[in-house]
Design a protein around this motif. Structure first.
Motif, PDB file in Angstrom:
ATOM      1  N   ARG A  41       0.854  -1.187   0.000  1.00  0.00           N
ATOM      2  CA  ARG A  41       0.000   0.000   0.000  1.00  0.00           C
ATOM      3  C   ARG A  41       0.888   1.236   0.000  1.00  0.00           C
ATOM      4  O   ARG A  41       1.610   1.498   0.959  1.00  0.00           O
ATOM      5  N   SER A  42       0.858   1.974  -1.083  1.00  0.00           N
ATOM      6  CA  SER A  42       1.673   3.175  -1.178  1.00  0.00           C
ATOM      7  C   SER A  42       0.824   4.392  -0.839  1.00  0.00           C
ATOM      8  O   SER A  42      -0.388   4.378  -0.960  1.00  0.00           O
ATOM      9  N   THR A  43       1.471   5.479  -0.438  1.00  0.00           N
ATOM     10  CA  THR A  43       0.734   6.646   0.039  1.00  0.00           C
ATOM     11  C   THR A  43       0.732   7.795  -0.957  1.00  0.00           C
ATOM     12  O   THR A  43       0.019   8.767  -0.759  1.00  0.00           O
ATOM     13  N   GLY A  44       1.513   7.713  -2.022  1.00  0.00           N
ATOM     14  CA  GLY A  44       1.581   8.803  -2.991  1.00  0.00           C
ATOM     15  C   GLY A  44       0.337   8.896  -3.845  1.00  0.00           C
ATOM     16  O   GLY A  44      -0.341   7.906  -4.120  1.00  0.00           O
ATOM     17  N   VAL A  45       0.026  10.109  -4.279  1.00  0.00           N
ATOM     18  CA  VAL A  45      -1.154  10.342  -5.117  1.00  0.00           C
ATOM     19  C   VAL A  45      -0.996   9.641  -6.462  1.00  0.00           C
ATOM     20  O   VAL A  45      -1.941   9.014  -6.969  1.00  0.00           O
ATOM     21  N   GLU A  51      -2.983   2.640  -9.260  1.00  0.00           N
ATOM     22  CA  GLU A  51      -3.710   1.462  -8.794  1.00  0.00           C
ATOM     23  C   GLU A  51      -5.181   1.532  -9.200  1.00  0.00           C
ATOM     24  O   GLU A  51      -5.772   0.536  -9.614  1.00  0.00           O
ATOM     25  N   SER A  97       0.796   6.978  -7.227  1.00  0.00           N
ATOM     26  CA  SER A  97       0.698   5.522  -7.118  1.00  0.00           C
ATOM     27  C   SER A  97      -0.737   5.081  -6.837  1.00  0.00           C
ATOM     28  O   SER A  97      -1.173   4.051  -7.338  1.00  0.00           O
ATOM     29  N   ARG A  98      -1.489   5.865  -6.049  1.00  0.00           N
ATOM     30  CA  ARG A  98      -2.899   5.524  -5.823  1.00  0.00           C
ATOM     31  C   ARG A  98      -3.703   5.663  -7.099  1.00  0.00           C
ATOM     32  O   ARG A  98      -4.590   4.848  -7.387  1.00  0.00           O
TER      33      ARG A  98
END
Length: 83
Positions: free
Chosen positions: A42-46, A52, A48-49
């Motif tokens: 689970r990444s926190t960057g905008v 996904e 990367s989200r």
């Protein structure tokens, strides 16, 4: 049976269609998402989200963006015709 049958043997050729390598949209369906063996991190960057989200819902986003673009163009033409 023909008289020439013993002289000219019959060859049967069966053609098999290769699947397309390009992604397919529309009536033909979408490619299934690829499943990974490792647990997703689970990444926190905008960015990367967003990546996904597009990996999971890319077909729906494409269809909605085409609809929005079409409505925008038709609206622009309508307002140009009014003025």
């Amino acid at each position: 049976m023909s008289v020439l049958a013993p002289l000219f043997p019959i060859f049967e050729v069966i053609f098999v269609r290769e699947p397309s390598l390009l992604p397919v949209f529309g009536k033909l369906g979408l490619k299934a998402p690829v499943a990974f063996a490792a647990a997703p991190v689970r990444s926190t960057g905008v960015v990367s989200r967003l990546r996904e989200f597009l990996a999971a819902h890319g077909g729906m986003v494409l269809k909605l963006s085409v609809i929005a673009w079409t409505v925008l163009i038709l609206g622009a033409v309508f307002f140009m015709m009014q003025g």
